[in-house]
Scaffold this motif. Structure first.
Motif, short mmCIF file in Angstrom:
data_model
loop_
_atom_site.label_atom_id
_atom_site.label_comp_id
_atom_site.label_asym_id
_atom_site.label_seq_id
_atom_site.Cartn_x
_atom_site.Cartn_y
_atom_site.Cartn_z
N ALA A 155 -1.47 1.16 -1.12
CA ALA A 155 -0.93 2.28 -1.89
C ALA A 155 0.30 2.81 -1.15
CB ALA A 155 -1.97 3.38 -2.03
N LEU A 186 2.72 6.53 -7.66
CA LEU A 186 1.60 5.60 -7.52
C LEU A 186 1.21 5.07 -8.89
CD1 LEU A 186 -0.81 7.31 -4.93
CD2 LEU A 186 0.62 5.30 -4.58
N VAL A 193 -2.27 6.27 2.20
CA VAL A 193 -1.11 6.08 1.32
C VAL A 193 0.14 6.17 2.19
CG1 VAL A 193 0.20 6.99 -0.64
CG2 VAL A 193 -2.31 7.10 -0.65
N GLN A 219 -7.81 10.93 1.78
CA GLN A 219 -7.09 9.82 2.41
C GLN A 219 -6.15 10.31 3.50
OE1 GLN A 219 -6.16 11.35 -0.24
NE2 GLN A 219 -3.95 11.26 -0.53
N VAL A 253 -2.30 10.34 4.67
CA VAL A 253 -0.94 10.13 4.19
C VAL A 253 -0.10 9.73 5.40
CG1 VAL A 253 1.10 11.15 3.14
CG2 VAL A 253 -1.18 11.72 2.27
N ARG A 290 3.00 -2.87 -1.76
CA ARG A 290 2.29 -2.92 -3.05
C ARG A 290 1.88 -4.35 -3.40
NH1 ARG A 290 4.64 1.51 -7.37
NH2 ARG A 290 4.47 3.32 -6.01
N THR A 329 -4.27 2.99 -9.42
CA THR A 329 -4.61 3.20 -8.01
C THR A 329 -6.06 3.64 -7.84
OG1 THR A 329 -2.32 3.85 -7.53
CG2 THR A 329 -3.99 4.46 -5.91
N ALA A 355 1.91 11.15 -3.30
CA ALA A 355 0.97 10.62 -2.31
C ALA A 355 -0.34 11.39 -2.31
CB ALA A 355 1.60 10.65 -0.92
N PHE A 407 -7.87 6.31 -2.63
CA PHE A 407 -6.54 6.63 -2.09
C PHE A 407 -6.04 7.98 -2.55
CE2 PHE A 407 -6.53 1.91 -2.34
CZ PHE A 407 -6.39 1.64 -1.00
#
Length: 565
Positions: A472, A417, A454, A429, A431, A467, A421, A487, A425
């Motif tokens: 993300a 990442l 993410v 978050q 995943v 992106r 970021t 992540a 995220f």
């Protein structure tokens, strides 16, 4: 053999021995295709005893080729190819160029003319779509990212071979074979231009007029409610278009049938056309493979064992290794490279078609055809074992090779990442593993509700696109701890596994639980058995497509009649 009924006798022998040897092949965990090829050897002229009519078998095989290529066209998808074009297009072209060059060099070293050696090399450069699709389906990875890359790679190979089949006849005379008749004194470039012009005109007619006319015709037939008429219309469209293409545009039966399937494949009737025509396509494909086996002279295994081993090494070792190296150079994971290596370690239907064309044009010697058939028989037979070794090989390499682990991650900017970021995220978050058809819908819902997530996705092109849109996303296989670490799984609130790769889901779950023991997991399951086993092994929510569809339909019905869900 009954001389008064050679056609019936040939069909009976081909289907009968094909059934027996195909069944025995399946019983010992080999592809049925191996049994069909061996059936051709048994009833062919090179084996003592009763044998079928080779000429009639060739004519039946032409129908098999048409229906086989029609099936390939039905499954051809420009959208699928577009998703993996950055790896499939250059990868397939580079791999085919390498294999064709080595195969041509082998042929020249054995004293063949350049034209025959070139046909030989090209025949060894293309894998069997039929064998690959069946192997991917058997392992439940056809719809996974690795599966889509493999299918896209094969689509590129098939398209290249289609153009080879178109260009070879007008070039045969220049390559040392039998020149195809054309106007006296006409330069080669003009003949090639005429050939390509006819093909281009046929393609335009199919994509413009065919897309409009054929689906409308099928719609009118479907409205009659007659299943047999619909099946007949699908088969008639495939064979008739192939026949007209050959007669009016000098296009091969195979190419005509391929575009017939492609036109139907993009219509609303594609799934039904594939389903209704499947039994007949399968039956005639058996006749095709049996007829190919009839051409094989087993004596080649005794008379030229070193040449057979050289061909087998090129097919099973060198060609797949080149594909794996290309995949790694393009910064795809090691498991993708190994799957491509296993998938390309065989040759099949296009190799047979091209070899037959090479023989008819006086380019390829009979010895070359026998070597191609021997390589196909042996490589297809070994392919299941090669596929079964990919999992243990992946574990062994990862455990013992620091270089392999480094190459998987290397300095790929998409594997991490960005430093910029947003914090939302990185903690609490979701995943989301996989951004396919299911993953995209989940992501759309999360975006709409403002829930940060993410994406962990193997397709680098998808990660680049995400992106660019401000999402993300990290590139890589979520079974690899490094991917989930990037992540920020350790601080995530939920992990959603939306991929259909049955063999990788369990490893992804283990990795997620190791990095975050208390994380809640939601998993998309491929079937009831997988859902039951996963539910027994780990806590979480497991969703099955058919069950959720039935639940939503039932909820709608109950709501319609004012009942509580």
């Amino acid at each position: 053999m009954h001389e008064s009924t050679p056609l019936i006798t040939t069909i009976a022998l081909a289907l009968g021995f094909g059934l027996i040897l195909g069944y025995l092949a399946e019983r010992i965990k080999l592809p049925a295709l191996v049994g069909y090829l061996l059936a051709g050897v048994v009833i062919g002229p090179h084996t003592p005893g009763v044998f079928a009519d080779v000429k009639l078998a060739h004519e039946l095989a032409e129908i098999g080729v048409m229906l086989l290529m029609f099936g390939v066209g039905l499954h051809f998808s420009l959208d699928d190819l577009r998703q993996v074009r950055k790896i499939a297009l250059p990868g397939a072209l580079l791999q085919m160029a390498a294999a064709a060059t080595l195969g041509t060099a082998l042929g020249i070293a054995w004293g063949w003319a350049f034209g025959g050696a070139l046909v030989f090399g090209l025949s060894l450069s293309v894998a069997s779509t039929v064998v690959l699709l069946r192997s991917l389906e058997a392992r439940g990875v056809l719809d996974s990212m690795n599966g889509r890359i493999a299918v896209g790679w094969l689509i590129v190979q098939d398209l290249v071979m289609v153009f080879v089949l178109v260009l070879l006849p007008p070039l045969a005379g220049q390559l040392g074979g039998t020149a195809v008749s054309h106007d006296a004194g006409s330069p080669l470039w003009l003949e090639l231009a005429k050939t390509l012009g006819k093909v281009a005109l046929f393609i335009v007619l199919m994509l413009v007029a065919g897309r409009r006319f054929v689906p409308k015709l099928l719609w009118r037939v479907a409205r009659t409610g007659s299943r047999e008429l619909f099946t007949l219309s699908v088969i008639a469209a495939a064979v008739s278009i192939a026949y007209v293409a050959s007669g009016l545009f000098s296009v091969s039966f195979a190419l005509g049938a391929f575009f017939a399937g492609m036109v139907l494949g993009e219509s609303d009737f594609s799934h039904r056309a594939a389903e209704e025509s499947l039994p007949l396509r399968e039956a005639f494909s058996v006749l095709f493979f049996v007829s190919v086996g009839m051409l094989f002279d087993p004596a080649i295994l005794v008379e030229h064992p070193l040449q057979v081993l050289a061909v087998l090494a090129l097919i099973v070792v060198i060609n797949p290794l080149a594909a794996a190296l290309i995949v790694i150079v393009f910064r795809y994971p090691l498991n993708t490279a190994l799957l491509m290596q296993a998938g390309l370690a065989q040759i099949g239907e296009f190799s047979f078609i091209l070899a037959g064309l090479g023989i008819s044009l006086g380019l390829l010697p009979i010895e070359g055809q026998n070597l191609i058939l021997a390589g196909a028989l042996l490589s297809i037979t070994a392919n299941q074992m090669i596929f079964s070794l990919t999992g243990p090989a992946l574990k062994w390499i990862r455990a013992r090779s620091a270089l392999a682990r480094k190459l998987e991650r290397s300095d790929d900017p998409l594997a991490e990442l960005p430093m910029s970021t947003d914090e939302k995220f990185l903690s609490g978050q979701v995943v989301l593993v996989g951004y396919g058809r299911v993953g995209r819908r989940i992501a759309a819902t999360l975006t709409d509700k403002g829930i940060p997530f993410v994406v962990a996705e193997q397709n680098r092109e998808t990660v680049e696109a995400l992106r660019a849109r401000g999402f993300a996303a990290v590139s890589g296989n979520a079974a690899d701890p490094a991917v989930l670490i990037q992540a920020h799984i350790a601080r995530a609130g939920l992990v959603v596994i939306a991929v259909s790769d049955t063999f990788e889901v369990r490893r992804m779950l283990d990795t997620a639980r190791t990095l975050n023991p208390g994380i809640e997991v939601v998993v998309r399951c491929a079937n009831d058995e997988e859902a039951t086993l996963l539910a027994q092994e780990t806590a979480g929510r497991f969703f099955l497509g058919e069950a959720e569809l039935a639940h939503n339909i039932s909820a709608h019905i109950l709501n319609r009649y004012g009942k509580s869900v």
